[in-house]
Scaffold this motif. Structure first.
Motif, PDB file in Angstrom:
ATOM      1  N   LEU A   1      31.364   8.740  59.332  1.00  0.00           N
ATOM      2  CA  LEU A   1      29.936   8.594  59.050  1.00  0.00           C
ATOM      3  C   LEU A   1      29.127   9.240  60.168  1.00  0.00           C
ATOM      4  O   LEU A   1      29.393   9.023  61.345  1.00  0.00           O
ATOM      5  CB  LEU A   1      29.586   7.109  58.954  1.00  0.00           C
ATOM      6  N   ARG A   2      28.151  10.060  59.770  1.00  0.00           N
ATOM      7  CA  ARG A   2      27.271  10.659  60.767  1.00  0.00           C
ATOM      8  C   ARG A   2      26.178   9.651  61.126  1.00  0.00           C
ATOM      9  O   ARG A   2      25.429   9.198  60.271  1.00  0.00           O
ATOM     10  CB  ARG A   2      26.654  11.947  60.252  1.00  0.00           C
ATOM     11  N   VAL A   3      26.089   9.317  62.400  1.00  0.00           N
ATOM     12  CA  VAL A   3      25.136   8.310  62.861  1.00  0.00           C
ATOM     13  C   VAL A   3      24.131   8.959  63.802  1.00  0.00           C
ATOM     14  O   VAL A   3      24.511   9.693  64.721  1.00  0.00           O
ATOM     15  CB  VAL A   3      25.854   7.155  63.595  1.00  0.00           C
ATOM     16  N   ASN A   4      22.857   8.706  63.549  1.00  0.00           N
ATOM     17  CA  ASN A   4      21.799   9.125  64.462  1.00  0.00           C
ATOM     18  C   ASN A   4      21.675   8.052  65.540  1.00  0.00           C
ATOM     19  O   ASN A   4      21.157   6.966  65.298  1.00  0.00           O
ATOM     20  CB  ASN A   4      20.479   9.294  63.715  1.00  0.00           C
ATOM     21  N   PHE A   5      22.162   8.348  66.735  1.00  0.00           N
ATOM     22  CA  PHE A   5      22.210   7.353  67.789  1.00  0.00           C
ATOM     23  C   PHE A   5      20.835   7.054  68.381  1.00  0.00           C
ATOM     24  O   PHE A   5      20.696   6.102  69.148  1.00  0.00           O
ATOM     25  CB  PHE A   5      23.209   7.762  68.871  1.00  0.00           C
ATOM     26  N   ASP A   6      19.811   7.830  68.038  1.00  0.00           N
ATOM     27  CA  ASP A   6      18.457   7.452  68.424  1.00  0.00           C
ATOM     28  C   ASP A   6      18.061   6.131  67.771  1.00  0.00           C
ATOM     29  O   ASP A   6      17.204   5.399  68.277  1.00  0.00           O
ATOM     30  CB  ASP A   6      17.459   8.539  68.013  1.00  0.00           C
ATOM     31  N   GLU A   7      18.682   5.834  66.616  1.00  0.00           N
ATOM     32  CA  GLU A   7      18.343   4.623  65.878  1.00  0.00           C
ATOM     33  C   GLU A   7      19.203   3.422  66.276  1.00  0.00           C
ATOM     34  O   GLU A   7      18.951   2.305  65.835  1.00  0.00           O
ATOM     35  CB  GLU A   7      18.490   4.881  64.381  1.00  0.00           C
ATOM     36  N   VAL A   8      20.225   3.645  67.087  1.00  0.00           N
ATOM     37  CA  VAL A   8      21.112   2.550  67.504  1.00  0.00           C
ATOM     38  C   VAL A   8      20.461   1.780  68.648  1.00  0.00           C
ATOM     39  O   VAL A   8      20.069   2.368  69.665  1.00  0.00           O
ATOM     40  CB  VAL A   8      22.482   3.097  67.946  1.00  0.00           C
ATOM     41  N   LEU A   9      20.344   0.461  68.482  1.00  0.00           N
ATOM     42  CA  LEU A   9      19.776  -0.383  69.536  1.00  0.00           C
ATOM     43  C   LEU A   9      20.806  -0.645  70.628  1.00  0.00           C
ATOM     44  O   LEU A   9      20.545  -0.468  71.805  1.00  0.00           O
ATOM     45  CB  LEU A   9      19.296  -1.713  68.953  1.00  0.00           C
ATOM     46  N   TYR A  10      21.993  -1.094  70.190  1.00  0.00           N
ATOM     47  CA  TYR A  10      23.073  -1.349  71.146  1.00  0.00           C
ATOM     48  C   TYR A  10      24.404  -1.338  70.409  1.00  0.00           C
ATOM     49  O   TYR A  10      24.455  -1.341  69.173  1.00  0.00           O
ATOM     50  CB  TYR A  10      22.871  -2.671  71.891  1.00  0.00           C
ATOM     51  N   ILE A  11      25.473  -1.304  71.191  1.00  0.00           N
ATOM     52  CA  ILE A  11      26.831  -1.302  70.651  1.00  0.00           C
ATOM     53  C   ILE A  11      27.562  -2.492  71.240  1.00  0.00           C
ATOM     54  O   ILE A  11      27.541  -2.702  72.455  1.00  0.00           O
ATOM     55  CB  ILE A  11      27.577  -0.007  70.998  1.00  0.00           C
ATOM     56  N   GLU A  12      28.206  -3.283  70.385  1.00  0.00           N
ATOM     57  CA  GLU A  12      28.883  -4.501  70.826  1.00  0.00           C
ATOM     58  C   GLU A  12      30.389  -4.404  70.569  1.00  0.00           C
ATOM     59  O   GLU A  12      30.822  -3.924  69.524  1.00  0.00           O
ATOM     60  CB  GLU A  12      28.323  -5.716  70.082  1.00  0.00           C
ATOM     61  N   ALA A  13      31.177  -4.840  71.539  1.00  0.00           N
ATOM     62  CA  ALA A  13      32.629  -4.846  71.384  1.00  0.00           C
ATOM     63  C   ALA A  13      33.036  -5.913  70.378  1.00  0.00           C
ATOM     64  O   ALA A  13      32.499  -7.018  70.360  1.00  0.00           O
ATOM     65  CB  ALA A  13      33.303  -5.107  72.730  1.00  0.00           C
ATOM     66  N   LEU A  14      34.020  -5.581  69.524  1.00  0.00           N
ATOM     67  CA  LEU A  14      34.558  -6.513  68.543  1.00  0.00           C
ATOM     68  C   LEU A  14      36.061  -6.297  68.475  1.00  0.00           C
ATOM     69  O   LEU A  14      36.547  -5.528  67.670  1.00  0.00           O
ATOM     70  CB  LEU A  14      33.914  -6.289  67.170  1.00  0.00           C
ATOM     71  N   SER A  15      36.779  -6.969  69.377  1.00  0.00           N
ATOM     72  CA  SER A  15      38.225  -6.810  69.471  1.00  0.00           C
ATOM     73  C   SER A  15      38.541  -5.326  69.691  1.00  0.00           C
ATOM     74  O   SER A  15      38.054  -4.723  70.644  1.00  0.00           O
ATOM     75  CB  SER A  15      38.899  -7.359  68.211  1.00  0.00           C
ATOM     76  N   THR A  16      39.331  -4.716  68.814  1.00  0.00           N
ATOM     77  CA  THR A  16      39.659  -3.295  68.953  1.00  0.00           C
ATOM     78  C   THR A  16      38.649  -2.410  68.227  1.00  0.00           C
ATOM     79  O   THR A  16      38.824  -1.193  68.176  1.00  0.00           O
ATOM     80  CB  THR A  16      41.064  -3.007  68.406  1.00  0.00           C
ATOM     81  N   TYR A  17      37.581  -3.000  67.671  1.00  0.00           N
ATOM     82  CA  TYR A  17      36.534  -2.255  66.999  1.00  0.00           C
ATOM     83  C   TYR A  17      35.241  -2.373  67.796  1.00  0.00           C
ATOM     84  O   TYR A  17      35.180  -2.993  68.855  1.00  0.00           O
ATOM     85  CB  TYR A  17      36.304  -2.771  65.569  1.00  0.00           C
ATOM     86  N   SER A  18      34.180  -1.774  67.290  1.00  0.00           N
ATOM     87  CA  SER A  18      32.854  -1.911  67.876  1.00  0.00           C
ATOM     88  C   SER A  18      31.843  -2.033  66.748  1.00  0.00           C
ATOM     89  O   SER A  18      32.101  -1.610  65.617  1.00  0.00           O
ATOM     90  CB  SER A  18      32.506  -0.711  68.761  1.00  0.00           C
TER      91      SER A  18
END
Length: 239
Positions: free
Chosen positions: A149-166
């Motif tokens: 999936l192409r994500v525009n990271f300008d729109e991402v508020l934050y990234i949270e760890a979730l085990s081996t995913y995010s």
């Protein structure tokens, strides 16, 4: 069925007899060429992550440690055509949700198997697909389920760890991506992202307020870990 090059095929089934049966059916089918026969989802995931590829995946659903449905969601792009093989008909809905080409019920007969192969061949693209447009400087492709999936990271508020995913947290939606927080930290080319906690990376441009080392980003709050506070303050002053 018209084809010049056999489809490469991988079998995944924890039952040896079922695996041998599918191997025999593949051997009877000139349109197929077997490249691997694996006893479980974990082994298959390792096969693909080590660079293994195939055109067709004959995939058992019920397996220990990792089911076929779980494996199908982790397949790398471009994903092979998937034909699910199971002893139960109750997984038909799941098969359609995964966009499996076909769904075979054990014991699989050769005539029915041939129909599934015909569907796979019919679904193969006949024209060359143009590559996706290059992402802009604020965009990046990330693995979400069975697709990139192409994500525009300008729109991402934050990234949270979730085990081996995010989890990519945006103002109105979230995406669970198949990357660890560490791997995303190494891949993010955008200077406005900063790790502020062992479990969080924040978009510094989206911080609305800071109080007692708790960051307000839209309707969300993210803590700043003690060991990250000095670097965070230095970065905040440079904005």
């Amino acid at each position: 069925m018209l084809t010049t090059t056999p489809l490469t095929c991988v079998i995944v089934d924890d039952n040896e007899i079922n695996r041998l049966t599918l191997e025999h059916l593949v051997d009877l089918t000139p349109e197929l060429s077997l490249v691997a026969s694996l006893p479980g989802g974990v082994e298959a995931l390792h096969f693909f992550r080590q660079g293994g590829t195939c055109d067709l995946l004959l995939l058992d659903i019920e397996m220990p440690n990792m089911s076929g449905l779980e494996l199908a969601k982790l397949l790398p792009d471009p994903a092979p055509a998937v034909v699910l093989v199971t002893t139960h008909r109750t997984f038909a809905v799941a098969a359609f949700e995964l966009q499996a080409v076909d769904y075979l019920v054990k014991p699989v007969e050769f005539a029915r198997f041939s129909q599934a192969v015909a569907k796979v061949l019919a679904a193969r693209p006949t024209a060359r697909v143009a590559p996706p447009a290059a992402p802009t400087s604020a965009e990046m492709f990330v693995k979400v389920g069975s697709r990139s999936l192409r994500v525009n990271f300008d729109e991402v508020l934050y990234i949270e760890a979730l085990s081996t995913y995010s989890v990519l947290v945006m103002p109105t939606q979230k995406h669970i991506v198949y990357h660890t927080l560490k791997s995303l930290t190494e891949r993010l080319p955008f200077h406005n992202f900063m790790r502020v906690h062992r479990s969080y990376i924040v978009n510094m441009q989206r911080i609305e307020a800071v109080e007692d080392y708790v960051l307000k980003l839209g309707s969300y709050q993210v803590p700043v870990g003690k060991s990250y506070q000095e670097d965070f303050q230095r970065q905040l002053r440079s904005l």
